[in-house]
Design a protein around this motif. Structure first.
Motif, PDB file in Angstrom:
ATOM      1  N   ASP A 932      43.200  48.019  55.564  1.00 19.71           N
ATOM      2  CA  ASP A 932      42.289  47.052  56.148  1.00 19.71           C
ATOM      3  C   ASP A 932      41.302  47.677  57.122  1.00 19.71           C
ATOM      4  OD1 ASP A 932      43.438  45.063  54.707  1.00 19.71           O
ATOM      5  OD2 ASP A 932      44.858  44.506  56.277  1.00 19.71           O
ATOM      6  N   THR A 933      41.454  48.949  57.446  1.00 18.71           N
ATOM      7  CA  THR A 933      40.521  49.573  58.389  1.00 18.71           C
ATOM      8  C   THR A 933      39.174  49.789  57.726  1.00 18.71           C
ATOM      9  OG1 THR A 933      41.176  51.793  57.748  1.00 18.71           O
ATOM     10  CG2 THR A 933      42.446  50.736  59.506  1.00 18.71           C
ATOM     11  N   LEU A 934      38.132  49.770  58.532  1.00 18.70           N
ATOM     12  CA  LEU A 934      36.787  49.985  58.009  1.00 18.70           C
ATOM     13  C   LEU A 934      36.663  51.369  57.389  1.00 18.70           C
ATOM     14  CD1 LEU A 934      34.638  48.365  60.847  1.00 18.70           C
ATOM     15  CD2 LEU A 934      35.062  47.471  58.562  1.00 18.70           C
ATOM     16  N   GLU A 935      37.342  52.332  58.005  1.00 18.19           N
ATOM     17  CA  GLU A 935      37.290  53.686  57.464  1.00 18.19           C
ATOM     18  C   GLU A 935      37.799  53.728  56.028  1.00 18.19           C
ATOM     19  OE1 GLU A 935      39.350  58.040  58.248  1.00 18.19           O
ATOM     20  OE2 GLU A 935      39.780  56.343  59.549  1.00 18.19           O
ATOM     21  N   LYS A 936      38.949  53.126  55.808  1.00 17.24           N
ATOM     22  CA  LYS A 936      39.528  53.130  54.474  1.00 17.24           C
ATOM     23  C   LYS A 936      38.669  52.334  53.494  1.00 17.24           C
ATOM     24  CE  LYS A 936      43.126  55.687  54.566  1.00 17.24           C
ATOM     25  NZ  LYS A 936      43.237  56.835  53.640  1.00 17.24           N
ATOM     26  N   GLN A 937      38.134  51.247  53.958  1.00 15.79           N
ATOM     27  CA  GLN A 937      37.316  50.425  53.072  1.00 15.79           C
ATOM     28  C   GLN A 937      36.062  51.163  52.627  1.00 15.79           C
ATOM     29  OE1 GLN A 937      36.633  46.939  55.425  1.00 15.79           O
ATOM     30  NE2 GLN A 937      38.765  46.224  55.272  1.00 15.79           N
ATOM     31  N   TRP A 938      35.381  51.811  53.570  1.00 17.58           N
ATOM     32  CA  TRP A 938      34.169  52.544  53.193  1.00 17.58           C
ATOM     33  C   TRP A 938      34.500  53.833  52.459  1.00 17.58           C
ATOM     34  CZ3 TRP A 938      29.425  50.857  52.873  1.00 17.58           C
ATOM     35  CH2 TRP A 938      29.093  49.676  53.540  1.00 17.58           C
ATOM     36  N   GLU A 939      35.682  54.380  52.725  1.00 13.35           N
ATOM     37  CA  GLU A 939      36.124  55.531  51.928  1.00 13.35           C
ATOM     38  C   GLU A 939      36.245  55.143  50.462  1.00 13.35           C
ATOM     39  OE1 GLU A 939      40.196  57.998  51.072  1.00 13.35           O
ATOM     40  OE2 GLU A 939      39.908  57.148  53.066  1.00 13.35           O
ATOM     41  N   GLU A 940      36.834  53.996  50.225  1.00 16.15           N
ATOM     42  CA  GLU A 940      36.965  53.524  48.853  1.00 16.15           C
ATOM     43  C   GLU A 940      35.603  53.239  48.240  1.00 16.15           C
ATOM     44  OE1 GLU A 940      39.473  50.160  46.321  1.00 16.15           O
ATOM     45  OE2 GLU A 940      39.507  50.148  48.515  1.00 16.15           O
ATOM     46  N   THR A 941      34.694  52.699  49.035  1.00 16.56           N
ATOM     47  CA  THR A 941      33.339  52.464  48.530  1.00 16.56           C
ATOM     48  C   THR A 941      32.677  53.778  48.143  1.00 16.56           C
ATOM     49  OG1 THR A 941      33.157  50.540  49.999  1.00 16.56           O
ATOM     50  CG2 THR A 941      31.116  51.418  49.071  1.00 16.56           C
ATOM     51  N   TYR A 942      32.816  54.781  49.026  1.00 18.34           N
ATOM     52  CA  TYR A 942      32.254  56.094  48.728  1.00 18.34           C
ATOM     53  C   TYR A 942      32.860  56.666  47.453  1.00 18.34           C
ATOM     54  CZ  TYR A 942      30.562  60.835  49.617  1.00 18.34           C
ATOM     55  OH  TYR A 942      29.940  62.052  49.524  1.00 18.34           O
ATOM     56  N   HIS A 943      34.161  56.484  47.319  1.00 19.03           N
ATOM     57  CA  HIS A 943      34.869  56.977  46.131  1.00 19.03           C
ATOM     58  C   HIS A 943      34.343  56.306  44.866  1.00 19.03           C
ATOM     59  CE1 HIS A 943      38.137  56.723  43.153  1.00 19.03           C
ATOM     60  NE2 HIS A 943      38.422  57.966  43.539  1.00 19.03           N
TER      61      HIS A 943
END
Length: 1444
Positions: A932-943
Motif C-alpha cells: 500500500d505504500t506509494l513507493e511500492k505502487q509507483w514501483e509497480e507502475t514503473y515495472h
C-alpha cells in the motif's frame, strides 16, 4: 363323408338338380369305399374287431332264446368279421334291422354299442344313416329304460357331424322329431339330454349355413338352407306355444323356443348371412317376442326375449318401437335389476354400429330413450354401489359410447367436418339438439361414480366428443354447459389432486388442443380459468409421472397456438387479456403480495403473442393495450412485471422483423415502416423517469438484438444510456456498456456513433466505483482494437482514445493507472502499424516519452533513501535468530531490521538492490512492508511501463521503416535508442528486482525483433553496457536472485549469442559473461539444496545455457579454453558448500559434452583436467567425504562414482593427447592405493567405499583391457608393463579383505582382473573381415598383447595354485571351505579351456600354459574333494591330448 339318400318326394326335383346330386353321390360313394379300404391298407384294428365280435356274440346268444333269425344273422356277421380285415357293415346292419321291435334291452344295448363304434370309425354309409336314426328313435319310444334312452340320444349326437354328413331336411327332421318328443318324458335327465341334442342340431346346422355362404348355388348350400328354414319355422312355433309335437306345458315350450332362437341369432354367421328371405320369419319372431314382453316378467325368459328381440332389430333394422318398452324397464323403479340390466344391454346393442342413428332421430322413441338413460343415471349413480349397480354403470357407459359413436358415424357418412369450425346440417342439428342434455346428465352422473380406468377414459372421451359436436354444430349453450361441467370435476381439492381430476384435466387440455376451431372467447375463458387452477397447483407441487404429462400438455397448448387460424388466436388472446384484467382488478382489492407465478394470464398472453409473432401486425393493438395498462400501473411490482414482459416481447418482435421486415409488405400499416423507432419509443418515455427496470430492459435488448441494431437504433439507445444517473443505476448502466464493448464493437452501424460511445465510456472511467473505473479503462483498448482491426483512418478517434489513456496513466489510483498503461501498451503494440508516421511521432514525443519521464521521476521521488537497504522478497532469506540490530525508517516508515555491518552499502550509487552485502550465516533480514505504500505502487507502475517499452519501440521502429528502409542510420532513431538504453541502465542501477526484471524483459522484446536486433548489434558498445551494468550490480549484491530474474537473464543471453553477429564473442564480453554466470550461480547458493544432489531450478537454467553456449562457441569457431576453465572451476568439491556436489556433477556433464563435440580442445588443459578427475576420484579415500556423501547422496550415486563414469567417457579422447604418464598415475592411485591410505579409513568407511566403488573399478579394468593395453603396444614397454600390472596386482587387492569370495552371479574386482588376463592371453579366432584384410595388412597387436600378458598370467596362476595347495595341506583331513573349493574349480576350468596363440610359449603350442603349470597341478593331487580330483583328471587328459 356320408350323405342321406333322397326319398321319393325329392325325385321330382328338376333334372339339373338330379344330375348334380348323382354326380355328388358318386364321388361320395367312392370316398366311402376309399375310407373303408384305408384300415385294410394300413393294419387290422384288432380292438375294434374284438369289441364288435363280442357284441355280436352277445346278440347271438340272446337271439337264440328269442329269435333264431337274429342268431343266424349275428353269427353270419361274426364269420364275415373274422374272414375279412374290412368291417362288414352291411352284415352288421342286417342284424340291426332284424332286432327292430324285439323288445330285449340287452340286445338293444349291444346293438347301440356296435352302432356307436361304426359311427365313430365312419363305417356307416349314407344310405344306412337314416335307418340307424329310425332304429334309435324306435328304441327311445319303445323302451322305458332311461339308460337306453340316454345311450340312444348320445348315439344320435354322434351322427350330427356336419363334416361327414349333409344336413338334409330328412336327417334334421328325424333328429328334431326324436329330440322334441322326448321333452314330454318324466325323466329330467332325458329331457335335458334331448334339449342338448336340439341345441346341437340348431347350432351345427346354422353354423354350416355360415360356412357355405360363399357358394350359395351349390347343392349342399341349398340343402342346408332348406334345413335351416325348416328348423327356424319350427322354433317360431315353439315360441308361439303351438307346436304339435310338444304336449307339455306351453311356458316351457316358449322358454325352449326362445333359448333355441337366442342360439340362432347369436351366431355371427347367421347375422352376416341373413338375407331378405329371412326377414319375414324374423319379423314374425319379433312380433311374438314383443307380445311376450307385454306379459308377466319372468327371470331368464324375459331376459332371453329381450336379447333375441335386440338381435333381430339389429339384423333387420326394423321394429324400433320395441325400444319404448326397454325405456320403461330402464327408468321405472318397480322393475327388477336384471330387467334393467338386460334393457341397457339391449339399447347399447341397438345403437351400436352398424346401426344408423338417423333412423331413430325422427322417431318418437328416440328422446324417450335418452330421457330414460338420464333418469337411470340419476337413480343408480349416487346410491347403487353393489355388484349389479357396477354392472349398470358399465352398461350405461357402453350405451353412451354407442350414441356418441353412432352420431360420429353419421357425421362421417354425411361428410360433416367436425372440429374445423361451425357448420350447419339439419339432421345433425336435430340429433345433437336432442342428445346433448340427456348425454350431459349421463356423463356428469357417471363421472361421480367409482369408475375403473377404462370406464373413466370412456366417459371423458364422451365429454370431448360432446364438446366437438355442440361446438361444430353451433349449439353454444350445450358447449358452454359441457365445458363448465368438466371444469367443475377437474378442480383440485386444495393441495391434493385425484386420478379422476388429472384425467379431467387431460380431457380439458385435449379439448383446448384439438377443438380450438369451435371455441370462442367465452369457452376459452372457462377453460383458462380451470387451467389457471391447474397451473397454480403444479407450481407448488413436485411434478412426476402424470403431473409431468399435464404440465407438458399445458405448456404445449400455448406453444401450439402458432398453428391456429387468426380467428382462434384472436379469441384466445381476448380470453387471456380478460383473465389478466380480472386478476389486476382482484389484486387491487387484495392485500396479498404480488408474485410472478400468480399472473398466469399475463405470462401466457406474452407467450402466445411471441409464438404468434408472424401475426403481430394483426394482434399488436390488443396486446399493446393490455401491456400499456400494466406498465402504467400505480403498483411498482406490477410495473416491473409489465416492463419485463414488454422487453421480452420487444425482443421477440425485433428478431422477427430483422428476418422479415414489415416495411417490405405493402399492406403493412404505415407506423410499422420505421419499426425500430416504433419499438423503442415506449422505452424512451419510460427512461425519462429513471426507471431501473427500463435500463434492465435495454440491457436485455442489447444482449439479444444488439447485433441487428441500425444507426438509428444505436443512436436512440446510446442517447438513453448517456443520460443515466450513476448514483442510482450505475450497475445496470455499466452492464450495458460492458455488453456493447464486448459484443457489438464490430457493428458497422455503431462505428458511425463512436464518439458517443467514448463519451459513455468516459462516464465510468472517472467514476468512484473502482471496479467499473478499471473496466472502463480497459474498454478504451477494446475500442482501439476495433479501430485497428477495421483499418480505417480514424486518427481523430485514435488520438482521442490515447489522450484519455495518457491522462489516466498518471492517475493517483494505482489500479486505474496500471490498467490505463496496459491498455496503452496493448493498443499501440497491436495496432500501431496501422497508424501514420506523423501520428507515431506525436505518440512517441507526447505520450510514451512523456509518461516514461513522469513515471520515473515520480517513482524515484517516493523511493527509499540511498542509505537504506533495498526491499527484497521474504522468500530470499532463511529465517534464523539474530542479534539486535539498528532500525532504519524510510520515507513511508518502512521498518527494516538489518545487521550492523550492512547499514552502509559499499556502492553508494546503487540505492536500490543494496550494495555489497555479505550475510553472516547466523543472521537474517526481516522486512516489514506493505504494497500500500506509494513507493511500492509507483514501483509497480514503473515495472509495468518499462517491461513493455521493448514492444513499443519495436512497433515504433517497424512503423518508421515503411517510409525509410535505412531507418537504423537516422539520427532520430539513434537518439531515441541512446535515450532508451540510458533509461534502462538507470533502472538496472537503481531498481528493485522487479524493476530489473522489467528492464530485461524490455531488452528481450527489443532483441526478439529482427530490425531492433540489428540496431542492438549496430550500437553494440552501448547496448552491451546493459549487461555490464547488470554484472556489476549482481557482483556487489551477495543476495539471492529470484528465479524469474535468472530466467529472463538467460533468455536475453540466448537471444544475443544465438545470433549471427561476432561482437558478443569479444574477450571483454566473454569475460563479463562468465562473471555474470558465476554471480548467478553464487547467488543461488543461498538457497537450500535439493535432495539426491540435484540442481536447483536456477542452477539448472544456468547450466542449460552453458551447454547451448558451447554450441554457439563451436559454431562460431571460438576457442573453448576460457569456457573449459569456467567449467573446471565448478569441478572442485568443497565439503563446506552444500551445492558443490550438484554443481560438480553438472560441470562433469558439460565436459563430457565438449569431449563428444570437440575433444581436441582439451590439449591445453589436459593436465588440469586429469588433476581435477584425480581429486574427484580419490574422494573415496577421504573419511570425511565418505561420511558426508552417505548423507547427501541418498538415492543417487556418490560424486566419486559419477566422476569415474565421466572419466571413462573422457578417457578415449584423453589417451590420444600423449599424457600416458599422468593418466597412469591417476589410474594407479585409484586402483592400487597405498596401504597407509587404506589404513587411514575406518572400518565402516572402508566397507562403504568398497561397496560403492567396486563396480566402478571393474568398469575401469574393462576399459584398460579393451582399450588402453592394446593401444599401449606402440608405446614404451614401461607403460605396457604398468598397465598389465594393474590387472596382475588387481587379482590380489584390498577388496578381498571384505569378502573371501564373491558369488558367481556378481563378478568381483579380483575375478575381473584375472578374467582380463585370460582374455588378453587367449587365442583369438579371426573374423571373416580380418581374414579378408590379411592380404592387405596384418594386425599383430593381439599377439603382442598375448606375449606380454601370458607369462604374467602363468605366474599369477602358479601362485594361486600354490596357495590352494598350501591351504589344502593346512586343512589336514578337513576339506577346503566351499568358497575356496569353488574358486579353485573355476580357475582349473579356465586353464583347461584356455588356448594361447602359437609362439607365445616357445615350442609348446596352444596348451603350453598347461605344461608350465604341470607341477603346480601335481601338487594338488593330494586334494580330498572329489570335484577337484575330477577337474585335475580332465586337465591332465587335456594336456595329454595336446602332446599327442
Amino acid at each position: 363323408m356320408f350323405f342321406l339318400h333322397p326319398k321319393s318326394e325329392k325325385e321330382q326335383e328338376s333334372k339339373e338338380l338330379t344330375k348334380q346330386y348323382l354326380k355328388y353321390l358318386a364321388i361320395s360313394l367312392l370316398t366311402v369305399i376309399v375310407m373303408r379300404a384305408i384300415p385294410a391298407l394300413t393294419h387290422r384294428d384288432s380292438y375294434l374287431h374284438d369289441s364288435l365280435e363280442n357284441d355280436l356274440k352277445a346278440i347271438a346268444n340272446e337271439g337264440r332264446r328269442k329269435n333264431l333269425q337274429i342268431r343266424d344273422l349275428a353269427e353270419k356277421a361274426t364269420v364275415d368279421l373274422r374272414k375279412s380285415p374290412i368291417i362288414p357293415s352291411d352284415s352288421i346292419l342286417q342284424v340291426m334291422e332284424s332286432i327292430k321291435g324285439v323288445g330285449v334291452a340287452k340286445i338293444y344295448a349291444h346293438m347301440i354299442n356296435i352302432i356307436q363304434r361304426l359311427l365313430t370309425h365312419h363305417l356307416v354309409d349314407s344310405i344306412s344313416i337314416i335307418s340307424v336314426l329310425e332304429f334309435l328313435g324306435g328304441i327311445i319310444l319303445e323302451t322305458n329304460e332311461e339308460s337306453l334312452q340316454l345311450k340312444s340320444l348320445q348315439t344320435i349326437m354322434l351322427v350330427l357331424n356336419p363334416s361327414v354328413v349333409i344336413l338334409t331336411e330328412d336327417l334334421v327332421g328325424i333328429v328334431w322329431k326324436i329330440s322334441l318328443s322326448l321333452q314330454n318324458f318324466k325323466s329330467a335327465l332325458v329331457r335335458n339330454t334331448a334339449s342338448a341334442a336340439l341345441r346341437q342340431l340348431v347350432n351345427i346346422t346354422f353354423e354350416k349355413l355360415n360356412q357355405i355362404k360363399d357358394r350359395p348355388d351349390s347343392f349342399e348350400a341349398k340343402v342346408v338352407s332348406s334345413s335351416c328354414m325348416m328348423l327356424f319355422k319350427n322354433i317360431v312355433e315353439l315360441i308361439s306355444g303351438i307346436h304339435s309335437l310338444w304336449t307339455g306345458e306351453k311356458s316351457k315350450m316358449r322358454i325352449e323356443g326362445v333359448s333355441l332362437l337366442s342360439s340362432i341369432v347369436s351366431i355371427a354367421g347367421f347375422q352376416e348371412s341373413s338375407t331378405e328371405n329371412w326377414f319375414g320369419e324374423l319379423e314374425k319372431a319379433l312380433s311374438i317376442l314383443k307380445d311376450s314382453l307385454n306379459e308377466n316378467i319372468e327371470e331368464g325368459y324375459t331376459g332371453q326375449c329381450i336379447a333375441c328381440a335386440v338381435q333381430i332389430i339389429v339384423i333387420t333394422q326394423q321394429g324400433f318401437d320395441t325400444l319404448i318398452k326397454f325405456a320403461v324397464y330402464i327408468e321405472q323403479k318397480q322393475y327388477p335389476d336384471w330387467v334393467k340390466i338386460s334393457s341397457l344391454e339391449a339399447v347399447g346393442l341397438i345403437f351400436k354400429k352398424p346401426s344408423k342413428i338417423e333412423n331413430f332421430a325422427s322417431q318418437e322413441m328416440f328422446p324417450k330413450i335418452l330421457e330414460s338413460l338420464a333418469k337411470a343415471s340419476i337413480e343408480i349413480i349416487p346410491i347403487d354401489d353393489s355388484k349389479q349397480g357396477k354392472l349398470k354403470v358399465k352398461l350405461l357407459v357402453e350405451v353412451v359410447n354407442s350414441f356418441i359413436e353412432g352420431f360420429l358415424d353419421y357425421c362421417i357418412r354425411s361428410g360433416i367436418s367436425l372440429s374445423e369450425g361451425v357448420v350447419s346440417e339439419k339432421t345433425a342439428n336435430l340429433i345433437i339438439g336432442i342428445m346433448w342434455k340427456p348425454m350431459l346428465s349421463c356423463v356428469s352422473q357417471l363421472l361421480q361414480a367409482n369408475l375403473n380406468e377404462i370406464q373413466l377414459q370412456s366417459v371423458l372421451n364422451s365429454y370431448q366428443s360432446l364438446v366437438n359436436f355442440t361446438g361444430s354444430l353451433g349449439v353454444t349453450q350445450g358447449r358452454e354447459s359441457i365445458i363448465s361441467s368438466l371444469s367443475a370435476f377437474a378442480k383440485p381439492n386444495g393441495s391434493q389432486i385425484s386420478i379422476k381430476q388429472i384425467s379431467c384435466y387431460k380431457t380439458l387440455l385435449n379439448i383446448a388442443h384439438g377443438l380450438h376451431f369451435v371455441l370462442d372467447m367465452k369457452s376459452w375463458h372457462r377453460i383458462l380459468n380451470s387451467l389457471l387452477l391447474l397451473d397454480s397447483f403444479l407450481s407448488t407441487t413436485k411434478c412426476e409421472d402424470e403431473l409431468l404429462i399435464l404440465k407438458s400438455a399445458l405448456d404445449n397448448l400455448f406453444t401450439s397456438s402458432s398453428m391456429w387460424p387468426n380467428s382462434s388466436v384472436t379469441e384466445f388472446i381476448g380470453a387471456l387479456g380478460q383473465l389478466t384484467l380480472e386478476f389486476m382488478e382482484a389484486l387491487s382489492s387484495s392485500d396479498k403480495k404480488l408474485t410472478i407465478s400468480k399472473i398466469f394470464g399475463l405470462e401466457k398472453l406474452i407467450f402466445v403473442t411471441q409464438v404468434n409473432i408472424s401475426r403481430i401486425v394483426i394482434i399488436w393493438d390488443n396486446v399493446a393495450a393490455y401491456l400499456d395498462c400494466i406498465c402504467n400501473s400505480k403498483s411498482s411490482e406490477i410495473r416491473h412485471v409489465g416492463i419485463a414482459n414488454l422487453t421480452k416481447l420487444l425482443i421477440k418482435i425485433f428478431k422477427y422483423f430483422v428476418d422479415s421486415p414489415p416495411n417490405t409488405n405493402p399492406e403493412t400499416p404505415s407506423k410499422w415502416k420505421n419499426w425500430q423507432k416504433t419499438l423503442f419509443a415506449s422505452l424512451h418515455d419510460l427512461a425519462n423517469q429513471q426507471e431501473s427496470e427500463v435500463y434492465k430492459g435495454i440491457y436485455t435488448i442489447l444482449q439479444t438484438c444488439g447485433g441487428q441494431l441500425d444507426t438509428s437504433g444505436w443512436t436512440m439507445l446510446l442517447s438513453i444510456l448517456c443520460e443515466i444517473d450513476l448514483s442510482t443505476n450505475s450497475a445496470i448502466g455499466f452492464k450495458c456498456l460492458h455488453l456493447i464493448i464486448n459484443d457489438f464493437l464490430q457493428s458497422e452501424d455503431l462505428l458511425n456513433c463512436l464518439s458517443k460511445l467514448v463519451e459513455f465510456i468516459s462516464k465510468f472511467a472517472y467514476a468512484k466505483d473502482m471496479t467499473q473505473c478499471i473496466s472502463a479503462v480497459g474498454m478504451y483498448w477494446n475500442v482501439a482494437d476495433y479501430l485497428g482491426r477495421v483499418g480505417r483512418e480514424e486518427e481523430e478517434n485514435w488520438w482521442l482514445i490515447l489522450g484519455k489513456l495518457k491522462e489516466l496513466g498518471q492517475d493517483s489510483r494505482p489500479e486505474v493507472r496500471h490498467s490505463a498503461l496496459h491498455s496503452l501498451h496493448v493498443a499501440l503494440s497491436t495496432h500501431g502499424s496501422c497508424l501514420s508516421q506523423v501520428l507515431w511521432q506525436r505518440i512517441m514525443e507526447n505520450i510514451i516519452l512523456f509518461l516514461l519521464q513522469r513515471i520515473s521521476s515520480t517513482y524515484f521521488k517516493y523511493a527509499t533513501l540511498t542509505q537504506e537497504v533495498p526491499i527484497i522478497e521474504n522468500a530470499a532469506f532463511v529465517q534464523t535468530e539474530i542479534q539486535e540490530a539498528p532500525i532504519k525508517r524510510g520515507k513511508k516508515n518502512l521498518q527494516i531490521s538489518i545487521p550492523t555491518d550492512l547499514a552502509h552499502p559499499l556502492v553508494s550509487e546503487t540505492p536500490k538492490f543494496a550494495g555489497k552485502i555479505e550475510m553472516p550465516k547466523e543472521d537474517k533480514i526481516i522486512v516489514h512492508h506493505s504494497r500500500d505504500t506509494l513507493e511500492k505502487q509507483w514501483e509497480e507502475t514503473y515495472h509495468i511501463f518499462t517491461q513493455n517499452l521493448g514492444k513499443l519501440f519495436r512497433t515504433y521502429l517497424s512503423n518508421l521503416e515503411k517510409v525509410d528502409e535505412d531507418v537504423l542510420k537516422t539520427n532520430t532513431v539513434k537518439k531515441n535508442w541512446d535515450l532508451l538504453i540510458l533509461r534502462l541502465k538507470e533502472g538496472l542501477h537503481n531498481g528493485t528486482t522487479n524493476i530489473i526484471t522489467a528492464v530485461l524483459k524490455a531488452v528481450k522484446e527489443l532483441i526478439s525483433c529482427p530490425k531492433v536486433n540489428a540496431l542492438f548489434f549496430a550500437k553494440w558498445n552501448s547496448s552491451w553496457e546493459i549487461f555490464t551494468t547488470l554484472c556489476n550490480r549482481l557482483q556487489v549484491s551477495n543476495v539471492n536472485i529470484p528465479h524469474k530474474l535468472i530466467i529472463i537473464i538467460i533468455e536475453d543471453l540466448n537471444l544475443i549469442y544465438s545470433s549471427e553477429y561476432k561482437e558478443p564473442y569479444q574477450d571483454k564480453c566473454l569475460h563479463n559473461l562468465y562473471l555474470l554466470l558465476n554471480a548467478l550461480l553464487e547467488a543461488t547458493k543461498l538457497e537450500a539444496t535439493l535432495p539426491n544432489c540435484r540442481l536447483l531450478h536456477e542452477q539448472k537454467e544456468v547450466f542449460d545455457f552453458l551447454e547451448k553456449f558451447s554450441g554457439y562457441l563451436l559454431k562460431n569457431k571460438i576457442q573453448l579454453l576460457s569456457y573449459l576453465r569456467f567449467l573446471l572451476k565448478f569441478c572442485i568439491y568443497d565439503t563446506q558448500d552444500s551445492h558443490s556436489d550438484a554443481l560438480c556433477r553438472r560441470a562433469l556433464l558439460g565436459l563430457e559434452i565438449i569431449a563428444n563435440k570437440e575433444p581436441t580442445c582439451f590439449v591445453a588443459i589436459v593436465n588440469d583436467l586429469l588433476n581435477c578427475y584425480q581429486c574427484l576420484l580419490t574422494l573415496r579415500f577421504n573419511s570425511e567425504t565418505l561420511l558426508l556423501m552417505s548423507v547427501t547422496c541418498k538415492g543417487a550415486e556418490p560424486l566419486y562414482y559419477v566422476a569415474g563414469e565421466s572419466f571413462l567417457k573422457v578417457l578415449p579422447y584423453i589417451m590420444k593427447l600423449n599424457c600416458w604418464d599422468k593418466m597412469l598415475e591417476v589410474l594407479e592411485q585409484l586402483l592400487l592405493p597405498e596401504e597407509k591410505v587404506l589404513n587411514a579409513l575406518g572400518r565402516n568407511a572402508l566397507d562403504e567405499m568398497m561397496r560403492t566403488s567396486e563396480k566402478l573399478d571393474i568398469k575401469i579394468i574393462e576399459f584398460i583391457k579393451e582399450h588402453l593395453i592394446p593401444q599401449s603396444m606402440n608405446m614404451q614397454a614401461t607403460i605396457q608393463w604398468r598397465l598389465i600390472s594393474l590387472l596382475d596386482n588387481g587379482c590380489e587387492n584390498y577388496y578381498q579383505q571384505s569378502t573371501n569370495f564373491e558369488s558367481p552371479e556378481q563378478e568381483s574386482f579380483s575375478s575381473a582382473c584375472l578374467s582380463g588376463l585370460f582374455e588378453l592371453s587367449k587365442l583369438r579366432q579371426s573374423t571373416q573381415e580380418e581374414e579378408e584384410k590379411k592380404s592387405v595388412a596384418e594386425d599383430p597387436v593381439y599377439l603382442k598383447v598375448a606375449k606380454r600378458t601370458t607369462p604374467v598370467l602363468i605366474n599369477r596362476c602358479r601362485e594361486l595354485l600354490k596357495k590352494f595347495a598350501n591351504e589344502e595341506k593346512m586343512m589336514g583331513i578337513m576339506p577346503l571351505p566351499k568358497n575356496k573349493e569353488t574358486e579353485l574349480l573355476k580357475l582349473i576350468e579356465m586353464l583347461k579351456k584356455l588356448e594361447i596363440p602359437e609362439g607365445v610359449v616357445e615350442g609348446k603350442g596352444s596348451k603350453g600354459h598347461l605344461k608350465e603349470l604341470f607341477l603346480s597341478f601335481c601338487d594338488l593331487i593330494i586334494a580330498k574333494e572329489p570335484e577337484v580330483k575330477e577337474a585335475l583328471r580332465e586337465v591332465f587328459i587335456e594336456y595329454h591330448n595336446s602332446l599327442v
